[in-house]
Design an enzyme around this catalytic site. Sequence first.
Site, PDB file in Angstrom:
ATOM      1  N   SER A  65      26.559  39.859  28.250  1.00  0.00           N
ATOM      2  CA  SER A  65      26.580  41.176  27.564  1.00  0.00           C
ATOM      3  C   SER A  65      27.937  41.978  27.610  1.00  0.00           C
ATOM      4  O   SER A  65      28.554  41.516  28.547  1.00  0.00           O
ATOM      5  CB  SER A  65      25.369  42.404  28.113  1.00  0.00           C
ATOM      6  OG  SER A  65      24.247  41.576  28.033  1.00  0.00           O
TER       7      SER A  65
HETATM    8  N1  SAH Z   1      21.916  39.375  31.845  1.00  0.00           N
HETATM    9  C1  SAH Z   1      22.802  38.459  31.142  1.00  0.00           C
HETATM   10  C2  SAH Z   1      22.682  38.250  29.554  1.00  0.00           C
HETATM   11  C3  SAH Z   1      22.005  37.043  29.329  1.00  0.00           C
HETATM   12  S1  SAH Z   1      21.514  36.793  27.308  1.00  0.00           S
HETATM   13  C4  SAH Z   1      24.066  38.184  31.713  1.00  0.00           C
HETATM   14  O1  SAH Z   1      24.534  39.149  32.394  1.00  0.00           O
HETATM   15  O2  SAH Z   1      24.760  37.327  31.335  1.00  0.00           O
HETATM   16  C5  SAH Z   1      19.891  36.821  27.614  1.00  0.00           C
HETATM   17  C6  SAH Z   1      19.312  35.734  28.380  1.00  0.00           C
HETATM   18  O3  SAH Z   1      17.858  35.765  28.391  1.00  0.00           O
HETATM   19  C7  SAH Z   1      19.749  34.292  27.963  1.00  0.00           C
HETATM   20  O4  SAH Z   1      20.057  33.606  29.090  1.00  0.00           O
HETATM   21  C8  SAH Z   1      18.109  33.718  27.568  1.00  0.00           C
HETATM   22  O5  SAH Z   1      18.159  32.367  27.477  1.00  0.00           O
HETATM   23  C9  SAH Z   1      17.127  34.525  28.330  1.00  0.00           C
HETATM   24  N2  SAH Z   1      15.910  34.438  28.139  1.00  0.00           N
HETATM   25  C10 SAH Z   1      15.577  34.643  26.728  1.00  0.00           C
HETATM   26  N3  SAH Z   1      14.074  34.506  26.625  1.00  0.00           N
HETATM   27  C11 SAH Z   1      13.808  34.531  27.991  1.00  0.00           C
HETATM   28  C12 SAH Z   1      12.604  34.709  28.544  1.00  0.00           C
HETATM   29  N4  SAH Z   1      11.341  34.455  27.964  1.00  0.00           N
HETATM   30  N5  SAH Z   1      12.456  34.275  29.943  1.00  0.00           N
HETATM   31  C13 SAH Z   1      13.504  34.447  30.728  1.00  0.00           C
HETATM   32  N6  SAH Z   1      14.956  34.286  30.369  1.00  0.00           N
HETATM   33  C14 SAH Z   1      14.772  34.520  28.888  1.00  0.00           C
END
Ligand code: SAH
Length: 217
Positions: A65
């Site tokens: 993000s």
């Molecule tokens: N917080 C992260 C941003 C990640 S983007 C950072 O600081 O880098 C969102 C993430 O959510 C992705 O890696 C995606 O694979 C994950 N995601 C999506 N659906 C999910 C679920 N049901 N359970 C766990 N992770 C999930």
Amino acid sequence: MDNELFLESEREYMVETQLLPRRIRDGLVLQVMRTVPRHLFVPPEYRHLAYTDGPLPIGFGQTISQPYIVALMSQLLELKGQERLLEVGTGSGYQAAVLGYLAGEVHTIERFPELARQAEQTLAELGLENVSVHIGDGTAGLLEFAPYQGIIVTAAAPHVPQALLDQLADGGRLVIPVGERGSQFLERWRRRGDDFDVEEVIPVAFVPLVGQFGWRD
Ligand code: SAH
């Protein structure tokens, strides 16, 4: 100037140009944003952009993000330092690292095992022993360590998964983007006994939350 000093000044510039003008006011959040090495959570080919004002690709179609969004979501949790938190969507682990410095204990869950393992390694390099990475579908929460004083979802949900509300402690905050696949509103829920208040914060665009109580793959 040596590299560490250069990176420190890049972070200071990030805080002054991206966070302070957009009403990030929590002194602890600002201090942590000045210290956490975001470049270590970004793939080598994007490292030179680590402190710029946007999300960056981390593989598997996912993104780390924008710094402002990380700071804003952290601030919305209103942390005092002792809380147990759940993050759904570990991704790179950057948001989890920021929370690790702001709270007592952080559990973060990721559906892609490769991303989870990479994040775990980066967090270990930083010595963040209060952050645990779990692999699985976070739309069901993580019952094992519930209740949580704060829950943060960093992927976009079609609606708030009931399990996350159930796993929130009394007085706890849930910060989650809710809406369509391409555009959502960031919402903050607050639990008061069996009741919940909800506020819409700002329009956002997150990658989808994919799982049993989220979007279908
Ligand atoms: N917080 C992260 C941003 C990640 S983007 C950072 O600081 O880098 C969102 C993430 O959510 C992705 O890696 C995606 O694979 C994950 N995601 C999506 N659906 C999910 C679920 N049901 N359970 C766990 N992770 C999930």
